[in-house]
Design a protein around this motif. Structure first.
Motif, short mmCIF file in Angstrom:
data_model
loop_
_atom_site.label_atom_id
_atom_site.label_comp_id
_atom_site.label_asym_id
_atom_site.label_seq_id
_atom_site.Cartn_x
_atom_site.Cartn_y
_atom_site.Cartn_z
N CYS A 70 -2.81 -94.16 65.94
CA CYS A 70 -2.04 -94.69 64.84
C CYS A 70 -1.05 -93.61 64.41
CB CYS A 70 -2.95 -95.15 63.69
SG CYS A 70 -4.04 -93.91 63.05
N ASN B 194 -5.96 -86.18 57.82
CA ASN B 194 -4.95 -87.20 57.55
C ASN B 194 -3.58 -86.62 57.25
OD1 ASN B 194 -6.73 -89.29 57.96
ND2 ASN B 194 -7.32 -89.42 55.82
N ARG C 69 -7.65 -91.47 59.39
CA ARG C 69 -6.70 -92.39 60.00
C ARG C 69 -6.43 -91.95 61.44
NH1 ARG C 69 -4.29 -91.57 54.85
NH2 ARG C 69 -2.70 -90.29 55.82
#
Length: 93
Positions: A60, A13, A39
């Motif tokens: 993302c 992350n 993520r």
């Protein structure tokens, strides 16, 4: 080298990007924890680069602006709009 699951999640992350991630494990608990915590747009468990036409693909963070494939891909072609018109002879007017 990461020694704990928490360190691996933090390391994954810590990137500005989040297109895909891969997790190799024998533990279902580890797979669930990692897939929920990392993520990324796609998390592959015990495989990599596995695709189907109906699986949304996209990242993302700085790795994408939406999804390709699957039902999610249609959202970039749609626009939610509200249309309001008065109804004459209405008890509310």
């Amino acid at each position: 080298m990461n020694r704990t699951i928490e360190e691996a999640i933090k390391s994954a992350n810590n990137s500005r990007y989040g297109l895909v991630a891969g997790v190799v494990t024998k533990s279902l608990d580890t797979a669930n924890t990692m897939s929920r915590s990392i993520r990324a747009g796609v998390v592959w468990i015990n495989c990599y680069f596995a695709f189907e036409n109906d699986i949304p693909y996209g990242g993302c963070k700085m790795s994408g602006f939406g999804k390709d494939s699957g039902l999610e891909a249609l959202h970039k072609y749609l626009h939610v709009k509200s249309v309001v018109t008065p109804i004459y002879n209405s008890p509310w007017l």
